[in-house]
Structure formats: structure tokens, C-alpha cells
Design an enzyme around this catalytic site. Structure first.
Site, PDB file in Angstrom:
ATOM      1  N   SER A 158     -91.468  93.027  53.580  1.00  0.00           N
ATOM      2  CA  SER A 158     -92.085  92.352  54.635  1.00  0.00           C
ATOM      3  C   SER A 158     -91.846  93.140  56.117  1.00  0.00           C
ATOM      4  O   SER A 158     -90.421  93.244  56.332  1.00  0.00           O
ATOM      5  CB  SER A 158     -91.943  90.922  54.726  1.00  0.00           C
ATOM      6  OG  SER A 158     -92.498  90.412  55.817  1.00  0.00           O
ATOM      7  N   GLY A 159     -92.608  93.510  56.633  1.00  0.00           N
ATOM      8  CA  GLY A 159     -92.539  94.300  57.919  1.00  0.00           C
ATOM      9  C   GLY A 159     -92.145  95.711  57.887  1.00  0.00           C
ATOM     10  O   GLY A 159     -91.864  96.148  59.144  1.00  0.00           O
ATOM     11  N   THR A 163     -99.505  97.390  56.274  1.00  0.00           N
ATOM     12  CA  THR A 163    -100.607  96.836  56.740  1.00  0.00           C
ATOM     13  C   THR A 163    -100.987  97.914  57.632  1.00  0.00           C
ATOM     14  O   THR A 163    -102.004  98.526  57.645  1.00  0.00           O
ATOM     15  CB  THR A 163    -100.604  95.451  57.386  1.00  0.00           C
ATOM     16  OG1 THR A 163    -100.045  94.315  56.325  1.00  0.00           O
ATOM     17  CG2 THR A 163    -101.876  95.002  57.664  1.00  0.00           C
ATOM     18  N   ASN A 208     -91.576  89.708  60.362  1.00  0.00           N
ATOM     19  CA  ASN A 208     -92.606  90.479  60.852  1.00  0.00           C
ATOM     20  C   ASN A 208     -93.628  89.419  61.757  1.00  0.00           C
ATOM     21  O   ASN A 208     -93.882  88.521  61.288  1.00  0.00           O
ATOM     22  CB  ASN A 208     -93.498  90.800  59.589  1.00  0.00           C
ATOM     23  CG  ASN A 208     -94.646  91.950  60.054  1.00  0.00           C
ATOM     24  OD1 ASN A 208     -94.964  92.104  61.292  1.00  0.00           O
ATOM     25  ND2 ASN A 208     -95.312  92.378  59.033  1.00  0.00           N
ATOM     26  N   SER A 211     -97.279  89.204  59.786  1.00  0.00           N
ATOM     27  CA  SER A 211     -97.143  89.356  58.527  1.00  0.00           C
ATOM     28  C   SER A 211     -98.002  88.963  57.605  1.00  0.00           C
ATOM     29  O   SER A 211     -98.995  87.731  57.932  1.00  0.00           O
ATOM     30  CB  SER A 211     -95.607  88.422  58.115  1.00  0.00           C
ATOM     31  OG  SER A 211     -95.403  88.369  56.695  1.00  0.00           O
ATOM     32  N   SER A 212     -98.431  89.705  56.469  1.00  0.00           N
ATOM     33  CA  SER A 212     -99.344  89.438  55.673  1.00  0.00           C
ATOM     34  C   SER A 212     -99.161  88.258  54.805  1.00  0.00           C
ATOM     35  O   SER A 212     -98.215  88.388  53.994  1.00  0.00           O
ATOM     36  CB  SER A 212    -100.156  90.476  54.867  1.00  0.00           C
ATOM     37  OG  SER A 212    -100.070  91.723  55.703  1.00  0.00           O
ATOM     38  N   GLY A 421     -94.688  92.058  51.026  1.00  0.00           N
ATOM     39  CA  GLY A 421     -93.723  92.896  50.592  1.00  0.00           C
ATOM     40  C   GLY A 421     -92.626  92.086  49.791  1.00  0.00           C
ATOM     41  O   GLY A 421     -92.731  90.445  50.034  1.00  0.00           O
ATOM     42  N   GLU A 423     -89.543  89.663  49.517  1.00  0.00           N
ATOM     43  CA  GLU A 423     -89.009  88.808  50.446  1.00  0.00           C
ATOM     44  C   GLU A 423     -87.863  88.066  50.096  1.00  0.00           C
ATOM     45  O   GLU A 423     -87.687  87.449  49.022  1.00  0.00           O
ATOM     46  CB  GLU A 423     -90.100  87.756  50.935  1.00  0.00           C
ATOM     47  CG  GLU A 423     -90.943  87.990  52.093  1.00  0.00           C
ATOM     48  CD  GLU A 423     -91.943  86.970  52.276  1.00  0.00           C
ATOM     49  OE1 GLU A 423     -92.999  87.476  53.110  1.00  0.00           O
ATOM     50  OE2 GLU A 423     -92.126  86.138  51.847  1.00  0.00           O
TER      51      GLU A 423
HETATM   52  N1  LIG Z   1     -96.225 103.639  61.861  1.00  0.00           N
HETATM   53  C1  LIG Z   1     -96.030 102.832  62.562  1.00  0.00           C
HETATM   54  N2  LIG Z   1     -95.855 103.225  64.153  1.00  0.00           N
HETATM   55  C2  LIG Z   1     -95.464 102.195  64.778  1.00  0.00           C
HETATM   56  N3  LIG Z   1     -95.039 101.038  64.850  1.00  0.00           N
HETATM   57  C3  LIG Z   1     -95.440 100.503  63.396  1.00  0.00           C
HETATM   58  C4  LIG Z   1     -95.765 101.383  62.304  1.00  0.00           C
HETATM   59  N4  LIG Z   1     -95.701 100.683  61.102  1.00  0.00           N
HETATM   60  C5  LIG Z   1     -95.406  99.410  61.332  1.00  0.00           C
HETATM   61  N5  LIG Z   1     -95.229  99.165  62.644  1.00  0.00           N
HETATM   62  C6  LIG Z   1     -94.724  98.177  63.515  1.00  0.00           C
HETATM   63  O1  LIG Z   1     -94.281  97.191  62.457  1.00  0.00           O
HETATM   64  C7  LIG Z   1     -94.951  95.989  62.446  1.00  0.00           C
HETATM   65  C8  LIG Z   1     -95.075  95.475  60.980  1.00  0.00           C
HETATM   66  O2  LIG Z   1     -95.845  96.305  60.380  1.00  0.00           O
HETATM   67  P1  LIG Z   1     -96.798  95.744  59.113  1.00  0.00           P
HETATM   68  O3  LIG Z   1     -97.494  94.461  59.526  1.00  0.00           O
HETATM   69  O4  LIG Z   1     -97.656  96.785  58.775  1.00  0.00           O
HETATM   70  O5  LIG Z   1     -95.709  95.352  57.881  1.00  0.00           O
HETATM   71  P2  LIG Z   1     -96.053  94.761  56.501  1.00  0.00           P
HETATM   72  O6  LIG Z   1     -95.253  95.770  55.603  1.00  0.00           O
HETATM   73  O7  LIG Z   1     -97.476  94.808  56.324  1.00  0.00           O
HETATM   74  O8  LIG Z   1     -95.395  93.443  56.455  1.00  0.00           O
HETATM   75  P3  LIG Z   1     -95.928  92.049  55.551  1.00  0.00           P
HETATM   76  O9  LIG Z   1     -95.343  92.528  54.131  1.00  0.00           O
HETATM   77  O10 LIG Z   1     -94.989  91.185  56.231  1.00  0.00           O
HETATM   78  O11 LIG Z   1     -97.400  91.938  55.781  1.00  0.00           O
HETATM   79  C9  LIG Z   1     -96.076  96.352  63.008  1.00  0.00           C
HETATM   80  O12 LIG Z   1     -96.665  95.059  63.619  1.00  0.00           O
HETATM   81  C10 LIG Z   1     -95.880  97.348  63.988  1.00  0.00           C
HETATM   82  O13 LIG Z   1     -95.409  96.670  65.169  1.00  0.00           O
HETATM   83 MG   LIG Z   2     -98.725  93.308  56.224  1.00  0.00          MG
END
Ligand SMILES: Nc1ncnc2c1ncn2[C@@H]1O[C@H](COP(=O)(O)OP(=O)(O)OP(=O)(O)O)[C@@H](O)[C@H]1O
Ligand SMILES: [Mg+2]
Length: 1055
Positions: A158-159, A163, A208, A211-212, A421, A423
């Protein structure tokens, strides 16, 4: 360019290419092509070499961009070092072959611009620094060339940025795919489905801020031209418990906060909401309704706009927000207050009863039994979760409806899997259990697809394989999901069994069944040391990613997900269209227990695995560099942990031990056969032999590749890369050839048509000429025949057969006679002997000649003929008119000849009647008895007449003195006679010129005048505007060619 097309056209043309590999240097390519082509290739090779070498020399600073090139590829620390080095340089992407490792930078890097997209579009995977766009582009192009389905599995905790990565891929396709109005519409919907889903399915967690809280698998459908034509979303297990409860520091789903913060005044009023999150008990459980990184107000606007672009009807949008608001109101229900039942379209009283009573079947009757307060709270929360959960499902269905592609033609898809992801929280509940189980399944899939299947494939292909030890997590998957034995089965059993089942009895059952399993421990099962880290109500699983301790509290409830029957019945009465849809009257009766949540989730994961197994996999492994969402901070321990559980080391080992690329012989040969003259355009033998021949020609070294049973295996990406580059260049060469062929074909077509036309014209022309020739010959034959026949019958009386011949004989005789007339009249003996047929006529001729026609007359006519025959139009008409000695009525004694003429003034051309008189030495122009002009014959330069039928003659006079009169312009009715006489008298024979068009004459020395002659309808003589004398004479019926035979006969007939 499609190879089949190339093949058709380029038959017979050979291109040969050799790729040589040298130790130390990646490769050199020598192509035996046209000069420009090889030059192009050379430049490209040099550029690639420069790039590669550049990245190699810079590696101390920026690390290696493909882990496959890492020397110490088995060392976790080396991998970590490389990641850190690159992360510190803001290089967040690194490859392991075609797998992309991404480290969340937690800051904007400016690497997702349109310019960056353009750079990566259509460029070879390894040609540019690693990027999510390179992967997206490669997947897209592979899909197009191989026309098969693909999916990109984005995993990480997660994070970690899953996404975000999926959004970047979608944005790349939105820009790089072909665009039309229709496609743009689909593109917008695909893009805008994201904020809507995120609003309803994402929430702030401790890990996050976005977070999805559901799993998402999205198929993007492409037509054969590569246009994105539709999409389909599958959602997995929404964490709906979040609606009623959030841990400290966490929030509920974004949409609640967006509505309260951003909703328009009117809307809030209608929904009975206040603009204050603190007023809603469901929004403040985590005590952080406000998050600095989230802007609910602007997000609200985005969602509203997205809903209208996706074409949600206004009534549906209203119903949707009414549901969100009613969930908030439900959270505030205290069982005495008046709930806002109108939002759900249900009378308040009915809801009230529904929330406070339970329907119990007593014998054949149904009775309502009142809830305790706890039961009522439970029922309320259950309803809130159910409403929200079902509305979310409805929302996904609506989005699918909007993204659906109605066209049934063949499509290929790229699937994007962005699932929650792995957790680990301080307290992990049923949700974490499901989420981590899901990750476990995906890891298993990854293992199956990359590691295991890789080995199996090598075995199948008969390729020697040094086995790579890897952790197979099947054991954990089985622990969770195995039928009758797995945790889910035990949980379901406990949920369904009659009697007092509790979370603790469930734990006991687990201990009973799982006791002794290497990946499962509880407080009771643990050794002394471990026991200290476990509560009594905990169980711990040893996941592939690490240990996670789950608290069994709530497992049974969450798995049952029970909603009392009478509440469902109440919901069915709703007038809200969405609620009505979500609680259909056809729902199975509550007597039959619905599937438990865990089982549903398990089956949906089986379904997902099947979907993914049918497609070509691509991987993006996301990692978070630290737990604090800090930019620039690289936590070695955290990253090392992720490197391990994401299976990167195994993947890398496989990549290095095995081969980077493999393709079925047919596909490989089909694609690269233009590179070898022996395989192009068609290879006659088996595909494997063809590939063998091809790679030999390309100069692959033995350790660079292996030939399997059905596939070729290429060890290093760079080998393939070089081949692909050579093919790229070759394609251009072939395209040029096709172009040339086609142009040639078209020009040849034109040429053939022209040639055909020319041949046709030639044929017609020759035909016509031949026909003319034939006619001429036929005529000649006839003439000769007639002549012979005439000759043969010449002595017979005149008849049809000899008439012509005799005429010829006569004419011939007369012609000869003309030349040989006796010099004197008395000389009868020298008379030319006539042909027999002229016998009778001869006497007459002699008589004519001697008695009444002085021979001069004949001579004169002969002379006239020699001057004018064939030159002057009216000559033939003069032939029959005999010349007289003179035309003076009373002949004078001394003039030799005289004739009346009209003289035209040299100035003004006024006509005057005159006499033209010839004496022995001069010609005189006389008016009555007055000599107007005397022209010495010696001074007579010449005479001009026209070719036409006029009777004009111009006497050109030698004239040096200006006072002397100039040339004479005369008209004489007896032109031929007068001129013939002049010839005789002046003894000049060649001084008459028959002129066409215009005659120049001297008015006086140095001054010129002109007489213009032309034919017309009637005779006219006038002074033209240009000052010339215009003589128009009537066109006479020409009797040209006037042959001398006729002439003589005419003449003779006259006499
Ligand atoms: N390539 C990137 N460039 C800049 N910031 C990023 C990038 N990828 C992620 N982030 C930052 O990290 C945060 C978390 O990313 P994201 O929501 O994609 O995580 P996730 O893997 O989908 O988590 P979850 O499993 O909780 O959904 C985003 O809101 C953003 O602020
Ligand atoms: Mg996500």
C-alpha cells in the site's frame, strides 16, 4: 509494414544482413544493402552504441538500468545499492528484462510530460532509460503486432504507487493511440472513470492518503488499428467496513468528505446535510476528517464533471448523492431521532421499524421482535455497509455500461491490474487477511507465469536449464484456500454451523486443523519466545512477504456480512432508483444463506486468475522507499524487505540463468526473414531450419541463443535488440522497394497503354497506305492492261478498248509534231509520218498548217503553254481562243501587235483604257493617238502575272531616272495572247514570272507599290486599306492537271 505484403511485392529481391557480436562491445552490424540504407543503419547503431556505452560509463553514478546487466546479480545488497544509487539521482525506474521496478519518489519529477510520451512512443524497449511509458508502449506494440491479449500486473504494498502507475499507463495510451472523435470520447470516459472510482473506492489510510480500498482490474480494448475503443472494469472486495469504522488517523471513502466540503448549497439543503464533517459520526471515527494532501472541494468538482462526461443521468446522480447522504444520516441515527427517510424514498416510520425490529418466523407466522440497543446499532451499521457496498457495485456496472464497446469486430485488450497491496498494520483484521491472501494469489500467479512456467518451458523445449531455487508460495495459498482444510473453509464452517459460534471458537478450530503447519501459529501453538508477541485472540501467518498477525475479532461477522431480512424488505420499498436496483425483489430468499464474503472473494480471485492466465503478462513492481511518505528518503531495511517479497531476486536469477527472449519459430521467422536472402521472401523448409539459417546469417554466436523444440531462445535482450534494429532498417528498404515497384508498375501500365495506342494508330495508318498503294497498283494494272489491249486493237476500228490508246498515240504524235514542224510552209516532205489512225487527219493538219493556220499560231500556243501551263489558273480557258496578229481594228502598218488594255495608275490605281502596242523594239502605251509610255524591250526587266484567273500583268521596267515612269500595271482580256506575242516580239522567253500572292512593282525608282491577288466569290479590283491594289478573281473550275493531249485536242477541235 506487414511482412506478408512485403513478401508479395518484393519477390525476387534479396537483402542480406549480418550482425556480428564482439566481446566487450555489444554488437556491430554490417548490412549489405543500398548505400543510404547502410549509412542510416550505421548512424542508428552508433547512436544506440553511444547510448549503451554512455549508460555503461555513467553507471558508477546512476547505476545500471537493467538488473540483468548487474555483475553480482545474486546479491540482494547489490540490487539494493543499485536501486538506492538511482533513487538518489531521481531515477525511479529500473528493469529486470521486461519487468519494471518502480520506487515511489513521493514528489513530482517532471517525467510524465507530453514530450516524454513522444520520446517513448514507438521506440525500442532498451533504447531509452527505463520508464513506465516504455513498458506501456512495448505492451501496446506487441499487442498490435502479435494480435494477442496482454495484462500488466502492478503490484507492491500500500502506498508504493500502483494506482499512480496505472494512471500513467492510461494517460500514455490516451495520448499515443490514434485519435478520432469517437475514440476521443472513449478515451475521456476511460480517463474519467478513475476519479469517480477513486472517490467511491479510495480512502486515506495510515499508509497512503489515497489508498485503493478495492481491487481493480481494467481491460482497455483496442481495435486492429490500435484505437482504444472500449473498456471493462472488474472490482474486487470493497472494504465497506470503512463506512462505519475507521482506525485512528484514517478516513472513510473520499466521496463523503467531497460531498460535505464541496457540495453546492442547494444540494446540501436538499440532502439535509451541513457543511461540517464533524457532525457526522461515520466521518470522524479516525479523527482526521481533514487531510492536507487531499483537496476535497476540487476533487468534488472533478467527480461531478466526470459523472456528466460519463453520461450519468441527472436523476441517477441525485439518487447517488441521496444514498451517500442517507448513509451519513444513518450514522447519526440514535433510534429516537427522525431519520431522513425521504432520501431513500422510504417513509421514516418504516425505516425506524426496520432498524429496531427483527422478523422472526414462529411456526407459520412472522413476528417482529424488538432489537436490543447493540443489535440495533449492528443492524444500522450493517445497513450502511450494505447500501454503500451495493451502490459501489452499481456504480462499477454503470461505468462498464458507459465504456462498453458496441462494435462486435475483433479486439485485443490490455488489462491493468491495480489491486490493493500487501498490508501489515498493528492490528490486522479480516480485511487485511483477504487483501494479503489476494497478494499471495497474485504472487503465485507471478511464480507460475515467470519462474515455474519458465523452467517448465525450458524442459518442454528440451533446453538445458540450471534450476533456480525459488520460494513457491503454494503452501500458503493452500493454507488459506484449500477445500475443507483451509482457513476460509474453517471460517465458513464456523459461520454456518448452528450453535454458539464465536471468533474464539473459530480460532480454536483453526488451531485444531492447522496445528503444526509451518506457516501458521497462534498463541497456543507458539513456543515460549514467540508466544510473547501474540495475543490470545491472534493467529499469525507466514506470508511470502513476511509475517502478519491477525486478530480474529470480527472475522465471523465480517465474513457473514449479514443483513436482517426485514431491513432488506424495507429497502425493497425504496423509491430511490439505485437502492431499488441494489435490493431487487428477486434476491434469493434469506432462508438460503448467501455465500460468505471470504468464499465470494476466493471465487472472484479464481476468476481473475483465469482471466490473467489467458493473457501475456507484464509486470510493474512498485516499492515505497520509506514509511513516512518522504521524498528523497531511502530506507534500506524497508526496501530490502520489499525486494525480497516482491520476488525480484528470483526473477533476476531466472533472467540471468535463462534467456531473455523466446519466440515460436514460425513467429520469429515470419518477422525477421527479410534479414536473410535465403529466408526471404519464402523459406521452403521447416520453420526451425529457417530460423537456424537466419540466425547463422545474422551472426549469432552459439552461446547467444538456443534452439528449442518449437522456439528459439535468445539469451540477451541486446541480441534481439540488434536484430530488431536491423529489421527496422530493412523495413524501410523494403518499403522503398515496394514503392519503387508500385511506381514502376503504374508507369509501365501507362507506357503499355500508350504503346498499344501507338500500335493501333500505326496499324491504321499502314493499312490506309497499303490500301492506297493497292488502289494505285490496281489502277496502274488497269491502265497497263488498257494500254496493251489498246495496242493490240490499235488497227481495229475505234472501240472502247482502243479509244484511249489511240488518243495517246494521237497526242504523242501531235507533241512530236509540235517539236518537228517543217520550217517552211512549202516543206511538206519533212512532215512527221503520222500513225495509221492519224492518216486521215494528217492532210487536214497539213492543210491547217500550210493554208490557214500559219505555223506561228501553233508555235505561239506552244510558247504560251510552256509559260503558263500549270501555273496560271485561267490559262486552260485561253487555249481554245486563237491568237490574232493584232487587236487594232484598223491594223497599222508598223506595229507588230496591238491590244486594248486597262492601265492602273501607279498612284491611286485609277483604271484607264489604253492600247498596248508592240513594235520591233519597244512596247507603247497609247491613249488614242498619244503615246503615254514607251518601254524599250531592252529595258523590260520582266513581266509578273498571278497564278489566279485575273488578267493582270505587271511590266517591270529598267528605270534609273526618277523622272522616268515606273512599272506598268495592266489588265488585258487577251493576256496570254499579249504576253506570248511580247515574248516573240521582244525575243525574251524566260522573263514572265507567274507569282503567287503579291507582286511588288516600282512606282518610280526607290518607291514601291504592291498588287495583291486573291480568289473570291466575285471579281473585284480596289485599293485596299494597306495601300495595295487588291485584285480579287473568281475561282475557276480547275481542269488541272491539264495534260497536253487534251490541250492539243481542245485546240484542234476549235479549228
Ligand atoms: N510516480 C510517482 N511520482 C510521484 N509521486 C508518486 C508516484 N507514485 C506514487 N506517488 C505518490 O504516492 C502516493 C501513493 O501512490 P498510490 O496511491 O499509487 O499507491 P498504491 O500503491 O496504489 O497504494 P494502495 O495499495 O494503498 O492503493 C500517491 O498519492 C502519490 O502522492
Ligand atoms: Mg492504489
Amino acid at each position: 509494414m506487414h511482412i506478408a505484403a512485403l513478401e508479395l511485392i518484393c519477390l525476387g529481391h534479396k537483402t542480406s544482413a549480418t550482425i556480428a557480436f564482439h566481446a566487450g562491445k555489444p554488437f556491430t552490424i554490417a548490412l549489405y544493402m543500398t548505400h543510404s540504407c547502410s549509412k542510416l543503419l550505421e548512424e542508428r547503431c552508433n547512436r544506440i552504441l553511444r547510448d549503451m556505452e554512455g549508460s555503461l560509463t555513467a553507471r558508477d553514478r546512476v547505476g545500471i538500468q537493467d538488473f540483468v546487466l548487474l555483475d553480482a546479480y545474486t546479491s540482494e545488497s547489490a540490487v539494493l545499492d543499485n536501486l538506492r544509487k538511482r533513487f538518489n539521482e531521481n531515477l525511479i525506474y529500473t528493469y529486470i528484462g521486461t519487468l519494471l521496478v518502480s520506487v515511489n519518489p513521493y514528489k513530482e519529477l517532471g517525467i510524465y510530460t507530453k514530450k516524454q510520451m513522444d520520446i517513448y512512443m514507438g521506440v525500442n524497449f532498451f533504447e531509452l532509460p527505463p520508464h513506465i511509458y516504455a513498458l506501456a508502449d512495448n505492451v501496446y506494440r506487441t499487442m498490435l503486432t502479435e494480435t494477442n491479449n496482454h495484462f500488466i500486473l502492478i503490484s507492491g504494498e500500500s502506498g508504493a504507487g500502483k494506482t499512480e502507475a496505472s494512471k500513467k499507463i492510461l494517460q500514455f495510451y490516451a495520448v499515443s493511440c490514434p485519435s478520432t472523435k469517437l475514440l476521443d470520447n472513449v478515451r475521456d470516459r476511460l480517463l474519467l472513470s478513475n476519479p469517480v472510482l477513486e472517490a467511491f473506492g479510495n480512502a486515506k489510510t495510515l499508509k497512503n492518503d489515497n489508498s485503493s480500498r478495492f481491487g481493480k482490474y481494467m481491460d482497455i480494448q483496442f481495435d486492429h488499428m490500435g484505437g482504444a475503443v472500449g473498456g471493462h472494469i472488474l472490482s474486487y472486495l470493497l472494504e465497506k467496513s470503512r463506512v462505519v469504522h475507521q482506525n485512528h488517523g484514517e478516513r472513510s471513502f473520499h466521496i463523503f468528505y467531497q460531498l460535505v466540503e464541496g457540495g453546492e448549497e442547494d444540494l446540501l439543503r436538499w440532502l439535509g446535510l451541513e457543511r461540517n464533517c464533524q457532525r457526522y459520526s461515520y466521518l470522524v471515527q479516525g479523527e482526521c476528517a481533514k487531510v492536507s494532501s487531499v483537496n476535497d472541494k476540487s476533487d468534488w468538482k472533478t467527480v461531478r464533471k466526470a459523472l456528466s462526461v460519463i453520461e450519468f443521468s441527472e436523476s441517477n446522480i441525485e439518487s447517488l448523492f441521496a444514498i451517500i447522504a442517507s448513509v451519513l444520516h444513518l450514522g447519526n441515527v440514535t433510534f429516537v431521532a427522525d431519520s431522513q427517510g425521504y432520501l431513500l424514498g422510504i417513509p421514516a416510520q418504516v425505516i425506524q421499524v426496520g432498524l429496531t425490529h427483527r422478523k422472526i418466523e414462529a411456526r407459520s407466522e412472522e413476528v417482529l421482535s424488538p432489537f436490543t440497543v447493540d443489535q440495533a446499532v449492528y443492524a444500522k451499521d450493517a445497513l450502511a455497509k450494505a447500501i454503500y457496498g451495493r451502490t459501489f457495485t452499481w456504480l462499477v456496472n454503470e461505468l462498464n455500461e458507459s465504456l462498453a464497446n458496441k462494435d462486435s469486430s475483433r479486439k485485443t485488450v490490455i488489462g491493468l491490474l491495480d489491486i490493493y497491496g500487501f498490508e501489515v498494520f498493528s492490528v490486522n483484521s479480516f480485511e487485511q487477511f483477504c487483501i494479503n491472501y489476494c497478494n499471495e494469489k497474485l504472487q503465485q500467479l507471478f511464480i507460475q507465469l515467470t519462474l515455474k512456467s519458465e523452467q517448465e518451458e525450458y524442459e518442454m523445449e528440451g533446453i538445458e536449464w540450471e534450476s533456480v531455487p525459488y520460494f513457491n508460495n503454494k503452501i500458503i495459498c493452500d493454507l488459506v484456500e484449500e477445500k475443507f482444510k483451509g482457513i476460509i473453509s474453517v471460517l465458513d464452517e464456523e459461520c454456518l454451523r448452528p450453535g454458539e459460534a464465536t471468533d474464539m471458537t473459530f480460532l480454536e478450530k483453526l488451531e485444531e486443523k492447522m496445528g503444526g503447519h509451518a506457516h501458521f501459529i497462534t498463541h497456543k501453538l507458539a513456543d515460549q519466545k514467540t508466544r510473547k508477541t501474540l495475543e490470545r485472540g491472534d493467529f499469525r501467518l507466514l506470508h511470502y512477504a513476511g509475517e502478519v498477525t491477525y486478530s480474529v475479532v470480527g472475522f465471523l461477522d465480517k465474513n457473514n456480512d449479514l443483513l436482517y431480512r426485514n431491513i432488506k424488505e424495507v429497502m425493497r420499498q425504496s423509491k430511490n432508483a439505485i437502492v431499488k436496483h441494489c435490493f431487487p425483489s428477486t434476491e434469493p430468499d434469506s432462508k438460503k444463506r448467501p455465500e460468505t464474503v471470504a468464499t465470494q472473494f476466493k471465487s472472484s480471485l479464481v476468476g481473475l486468475t483465469e482471466v490473467l492466465m489467458s493473457k501475456e503478462p507484464w509486470y510493474v513492481r512498485c516499492m515505497k522507499p520509506n514509511e513516512g511518505k518522504q521524498p528523497g528518503l531511502f530506507d534500506d531495511v524497508l526496501v530490502r524487505h520489499q525486494v525480497k517479497y516482491l520476488g525480484l531476486m528470483e526473477h533476476l536469477r531466472v533472467r540471468r540463468a535463462g534467456f531473455a527472449y523466446r519466440r515460436r519459430y514460425e513467429i520469429f521467422l515470419q518477422r525477421y526473414k527479410p534479414l536473410c536472402p535465403d529466408t526471404w521472401p519464402n523459406w521452403k523448409g521447416t520453420a526451425a531450419e529457417g530460423v537456424e539459417c537466419l540466425v547463422k546469417h545474422l551472426g549469432y554466436k552459439p552461446d547467444e541463443y538456443k534452439m528449442g523444440r518449437t522456439k528459439i531462445f535468445i539469451r540477451h535482450p541486446r541480441t534481439l535488440f540488434a536484430t530488431e534494429d536491423a529489421f527496422e532498417v530493412c523495413k524501410h528498404e523494403l518499403a522503398t522497394r515496394i514503392q519503387a515497384k508500385y511506381k514502376g508498375y503504374r508507369v509501365k501500365g501507362d507506357y503499355m497503354r500508350q504503346r498499344q495506342a501507338a500500335t493501333k494508330i500505326e496499324t491504321c495508318w499502314r493499312g490506309m497506305k497499303a490500301r492506297r498503294e493497292r488502289e494505285k497498283r490496281a489502277w496502274a494494272v488497269k491502265v497497263i492492261k488498257r494500254f496493251i489491249k489498246g495496242f493490240m486493237t490499235r488497227n481495229q476500228p475505234a472501240c472502247v478498248d482502243n479509244t484511249e490508246y489511240l488518243a495517246f498515240v494521237r497526242q504523242n504524235y501531235l507533241t512530236r509534231l509540235k517539236e518537228n514542224l517543217p520550217k517552211t510552209v512549202v516543206d511538206k516532205n519533212t512532215w512527221l509520218t503520222p500513225p495509221p489512225i492519224m492518216d486521215s487527219l494528217t492532210d487536214h493538219l497539213i492543210y491547217l498548217y500550210c493554208v490557214w493556220l500559219p505555223h506561228v499560231q501553233l508555235q505561239l500556243k506552244g510558247l504560251t503553254s510552256s509559260i503558263f501551263k500549270g501555273t496560271k489558273e485561267n490559262y486552260p480557258h485561253s487555249v481554245g481562243i486563237p491568237f490574232v496578229d493584232t487587236r487594232i481594228s484598223k491594223p497599222h502598218t508598223f506595229p507588230q501587235y496591238s491590244v486594248p488594255v486597262v492601265k492602273y495608275d501607279r498612284n491611286g490605281f485609277r483604271p484607264r483604257f489604253r492600247q498596248l502596242i508592240y513594235t520591233g523594239s519597244a512596247a507603247y502605251l497609247v491613249e488614242e493617238a498619244k503615246i503615254k509610255q514607251r518601254v524599250e524591250f531592252n529595258n523590260l526587266k520582266g513581266v509578273s502575272v498571278s497564278t489566279l484567273s485575273d488578267n493582270f500583268l505587271i511590266l517591270h521596267v529598267q528605270c534609273e531616272d526618277i523622272k522616268q515612269k515606273g512599272d506598268l500595271v495592266l489588265q488585258c482580256d487577251y493576256l496570254f495572247e499579249a504576253l506570248t506575242k511580247l515574248c516573240l516580239v521582244a525575243n525574251k522567253h524566260n522573263f514572265i514570272k507567274v507569282v503567287q500572292g503579291s507582286v511588288k512593282f516600282d512606282i518610280q525608282p526607290g518607291r514601291e507599290g504592291f498588287v495583291d491577288f486573291k480568289s473570291g466569290q466575285e471579281t473585284m479590283i480596289y485599293r485596299a486599306k494597306n495601300g495595295h491594289l487588291m485584285v480579287v478573281s473568281m475561282k475557276l473550275k480547275t481542269v488541272w492537271p491539264f495534260n497536253s493531249q487534251n490541250e492539243q485536242i481542245h485546240f484542234l477541235n476549235y479549228y
